[in-house]
Design an enzyme around this catalytic site. Structure first.
Site: not given
Ligand code: ADP
Length: 392
Positions: A11, A18, A93, A180, A207-208, A240, A284, A327-328, A330, A378
């Protein structure tokens, strides 16, 4: 029985590649996953085994490593880790499959030429996705499969894919593609296992992550999505803008002397959570900050999600399920609670203790809309598609 071969997933992004190695079995058992980050700056390779234990790490302090060399480095590390187990296939990907690629495809010279023609539609991503494909094709005859971020959305009705533009511009490919898709596809497949009845109903999947979008799904198929012609449309993201009145771009061109490069930089790299907070693109960091601008950035992020969930529910004509992922989605219970509260008019009630636990169903028993947190994967989706496409 001999050891099964492996499927390697790549990816490749603008500054990172990745990768993941799976056993080529129906269970798609993860063997290793890793990445090279900060390509071009201070490249850093890290590999972990299936349990998450780091099994390899390397840095290139002088920054001398381009995408092709990074790919070769990953191939070398992969061979070492597999210790004689053969790689049966590579799955990639690929961000853009245009209108033509409606599912994964085995790569040959003709497919590579088609994918190269789509570079103008995704100039920031597509060339990086194609570089490892070319590098591997030049070095070996191992079959390769391209899996697209756009393909899942080709089921959308024509209206959902259209802009209000003159026909010649639409005919040139200026339409909504959506992205996505591998993540949405994976979430739908998870939901089919966990709750097959809900998987057939009307869903919004949010998907956040750093990139963020939401997708309306019915009968397991994409009906509408917030990302459009490019991955900058829709929700506000880490850096963005998300949806922006196009008049702003005219103003920047006419009043501020912006050129297309400066606009690209603003839209993709300087805006979103980073631009509004003036602090960070990372949720975070913003959650930990007491700065009013950090609060405002989060509030706008949530507001835009709530608005778009409403719009996607309208496209569906109702809503039975809301899924948070990436990330956000989950990990940030506060964002889920705030989005849930904003969607209460749709029948969403998030249960605070389930939300704090953060996996599976997080809605209250009385909630008309079932709300879930499901981790996306993914890379696993790519491994699965690669195996299926090649009949492995
Ligand atoms: P990408 O689109 O680069 O794959 P990710 O899905 O890894 O991104 O998401 C990154 C986002 O998830 C960042 O804003 C990060 O702060 C947030 N994030 C990751 N872990 C946590 C957490 N434990 N609490 C809050 N936000 C988090």
């Amino acid at each position: 029985m001999s050891t099964p071969g492996a499927i390697a997933v790549l990816n490749a992004g603008s500054s990172s590649i990745k990768f993941a190695l799976y056993e080529a079995t129906p269970e798609e058992t993860l063997l290793f996953r890793g990445q090279i980050e900060s390509i071009g700056l201070a490249p850093h390779l890290k590999v972990a085994d299936a349990a998450g234990a780091v099994v390899g790490e390397r840095r290139w302090p002088d920054g001398k490593l381009d995408h092709r060399e990074a790919t070769n480095e990953i191939l070398k590390v992969g061979r070492e880790l597999l210790a004689g187990r053969p790689v049966l296939a590579f799955g990639h990907r690929v961000v853009h499959g245009g209108v033509g690629f409606t599912g994964p495809v085995r790569i040959d010279r003709a497919v590579m030429d088609e994918l190269a023609k789509l570079v103008p539609l995704a100039p920031l991503h597509q060339p990086h996705n194609l570089a490892p494909i070319e590098a591997i094709a030049a070095a070996s005859a191992i079959p390769q499969v391209a899996c697209f971020d756009t393909a899942f959305h080709r089921s959308q009705p024509a209206l959902a894919q259209a802009f209000g533009l003159p026909r010649d511009i639409t005919a040139a490919g200026v339409r909504r593609y959506g992205f996505h898709g591998l993540s949405y596809d994976f979430i739908v497949s998870r939901l089919r296992q966990l709750d097959p009845a809900l998987a057939r109903q009307r869903l919004v999947i949010a998907h956040l992550g750093n990139g963020a979008s939401a997708c309306a799904v019915h009968e397991g198929l994409s009906v509408a999505s917030t990302m459009g012609f490019t991955a900058v449309d829709g929700l506000m993201m880490g850096t963005r803008t998300g949806a922006l009145d196009p008049g702003v771009l005219l103003w920047l061109l006419d009043e501020r002397g912006y050129d297309s490069k400066a606009i690209e930089d603003l839209l993709y790299r300087k805006s979103g959570l980073l631009g509004v907070s003036g602090l960070s693109s990372d949720m975070r960091t913003l959650r930990q900050s007491a700065e009013p601008a950090a609060r405002e950035a989060i509030a706008l992020f949530v507001y835009r999600i709530v608005r778009e969930v409403g719009s996607l529910a309208a496209a569906l004509g109702g809503l039975e399920g809301l899924v948070f992922t990436a990330g956000i989605g989950e990990n940030d219970a506060a964002t889920r609670a705030e989005v849930g509260a904003g969607c209460s008019w749709l029948g969403v009630t998030v249960d605070p203790s389930r939300n704090a636990a953060g996996r599976g169903v997080i809605s209250s028993d009385a909630s008309r809309v079932k709300v879930l947190v499901l981790p996306t994967d993914e890379e696993r989706m790519i491994a699965r598609y690669t195996g299926r496409t090649l009949g492995i």
